[in-house]
Design a protein around this motif. Structure first.
Motif, PDB file in Angstrom:
ATOM      1  N   SER A  19       1.034  -1.145  -0.056  1.00  0.00           N
ATOM      2  CA  SER A  19      -0.075   0.068   0.086  1.00  0.00           C
ATOM      3  C   SER A  19       0.896   1.213  -0.095  1.00  0.00           C
ATOM      4  CB  SER A  19      -0.823  -0.103   1.242  1.00  0.00           C
ATOM      5  OG  SER A  19      -1.677   0.967   1.225  1.00  0.00           O
ATOM      6  N   SER A  20       0.638   2.205  -1.016  1.00  0.00           N
ATOM      7  CA  SER A  20       1.419   3.273  -1.101  1.00  0.00           C
ATOM      8  C   SER A  20       1.078   4.545  -2.034  1.00  0.00           C
ATOM      9  CB  SER A  20       3.268   2.946  -1.727  1.00  0.00           C
ATOM     10  OG  SER A  20       3.933   3.887  -1.692  1.00  0.00           O
ATOM     11  N   THR A  21       1.412   5.578  -1.878  1.00  0.00           N
ATOM     12  CA  THR A  21       1.219   6.541  -2.650  1.00  0.00           C
ATOM     13  C   THR A  21       2.424   7.018  -3.256  1.00  0.00           C
ATOM     14  OG1 THR A  21      -0.566   7.418  -1.348  1.00  0.00           O
ATOM     15  CG2 THR A  21       0.099   8.943  -2.932  1.00  0.00           C
ATOM     16  N   ALA A  22       2.280   7.603  -5.082  1.00  0.00           N
ATOM     17  CA  ALA A  22       3.201   8.097  -5.524  1.00  0.00           C
ATOM     18  C   ALA A  22       3.016   9.030  -6.459  1.00  0.00           C
ATOM     19  CB  ALA A  22       3.803   6.723  -6.615  1.00  0.00           C
ATOM     20  N   ALA A  23       3.883   9.838  -7.140  1.00  0.00           N
ATOM     21  CA  ALA A  23       3.405  10.891  -7.937  1.00  0.00           C
ATOM     22  C   ALA A  23       3.386  10.360  -9.472  1.00  0.00           C
ATOM     23  CB  ALA A  23       4.607  11.933  -7.875  1.00  0.00           C
ATOM     24  N   GLY A  24       2.611  11.145 -10.219  1.00  0.00           N
ATOM     25  CA  GLY A  24       2.515  10.754 -11.307  1.00  0.00           C
ATOM     26  C   GLY A  24       3.754  11.250 -12.208  1.00  0.00           C
ATOM     27  N   GLY A  25       3.889  11.244 -13.430  1.00  0.00           N
ATOM     28  CA  GLY A  25       5.136  11.418 -14.300  1.00  0.00           C
ATOM     29  C   GLY A  25       5.023  10.368 -15.599  1.00  0.00           C
ATOM     30  N   LEU A  26       6.294  10.490 -16.113  1.00  0.00           N
ATOM     31  CA  LEU A  26       6.626   9.757 -17.222  1.00  0.00           C
ATOM     32  C   LEU A  26       7.470   8.639 -17.060  1.00  0.00           C
ATOM     33  CD1 LEU A  26       6.633   9.589 -20.320  1.00  0.00           C
ATOM     34  CD2 LEU A  26       8.951  11.009 -20.253  1.00  0.00           C
TER      35      LEU A  26
END
Length: 246
Positions: A19-26
């Motif tokens: 379970s984790s949160t990440a930033a968008g991107g390429l």
């Protein structure tokens, strides 16, 4: 119609396990195993989710594979998507080829080249593809438009209008449920205001107007007006209030 994504090359991958949160991107590949949240616009060549994924932003992907639940707040564009679960998109979706089984819900417009799906397809706006093949049910707030439409009806379905070159709507076999949630109903019917095409065969369909060249109104149908150019056949158990050769 259809998606033709042109995604810039990226070396980095995004992997979420647990379970984790990440930033968008390429990214090149995005893989979720467990529960993931991605915040921000995202571009990737491959997105695979086995579990639950929530996205806040736009998504542009080459291929999307979902086993579980996927929800996003923006628009989605993908060359292909295989959905084996539940997908909910708050914006518009442009998907080249959509396959799989489960539930596909788009709050805006859904477009692409081909839909070959088992389960439920829903669009708040229009649904426009070249081929629309469905075993299950559909709910389209606007126009369902495809060159070829082939529907095996499991449960009540509706569209404001249905248009295509070749249209086939038949009741599914009661002996072959897709799952515990998608079981064929003997009372299932399609409701539409206008159905227009070249070659039309309908069963268990309620419509105000049906227009076509070759038209067959099959059992369980209730149609206010049929306008045809070449041929009209009304099967036993069909109700046609008015017919007119034009």
């Amino acid at each position: 119609m259809g998606s033709d994504t042109n995604i810039r090359s990226a070396k980095s991958n995004l992997n979420i396990t647990g379970s984790s949160t990440a930033a968008g991107g390429l990214y090149d590949r995005v893989k979720i195993v467990g529960e993931g949240i991605i915040e921000g616009d995202t571009q990737c060549r491959h997105l695979k989710c086995m579990g639950t994924l929530e996205m806040d932003g736009e998504l542009q992907a080459g291929h999307i594979g979902i086993v579980g639940t996927f929800s996003m707040a923006g628009n989605a564009q993908s060359d292909t998507m295989k959905n084996s679960g539940t997908v909910s998109i708050s914006g518009d979706a442009d998907i080249g080829v959509l396959t799989g089984s489960g539930t596909m819900e788009v709050k805006g417009h859904l477009q692409g080249n081909k839909i070959d799906f088992k389960g439920q397809v829903a669009a708040g706006g229009d649904c426009e593809v070249e081929v629309f093949k469905l075993k299950g049910l559909f709910d389209v707030g606007g126009l369902l438009n495809a060159g070829e439409i082939d529907i095996r009806l499991f449960q009540d379905s509706s569209a404001k209008e249905i248009g295509g070159e070749k249209i086939r709507i038949r009741k599914a076999s009661l002996l072959h449920p897709l799952s515990l949630f998608f079981r064929p109903s003997s009372h299932a019917a399609v409701t539409a205001g206008i159905i227009e095409g070249d070659d039309i065969y309908l069963e268990h369909t309620k419509a105000k107007v049906v227009r076509g060249n070759q038209v067959v109104i099959g059992p369980g149908c209730e149609v206010d007006l049929v306008e045809y150019k070449v041929h009209l056949e009304k099967k036993k158990g069909a109700i046609v209030k008015e017919s007119r050769k034009v």
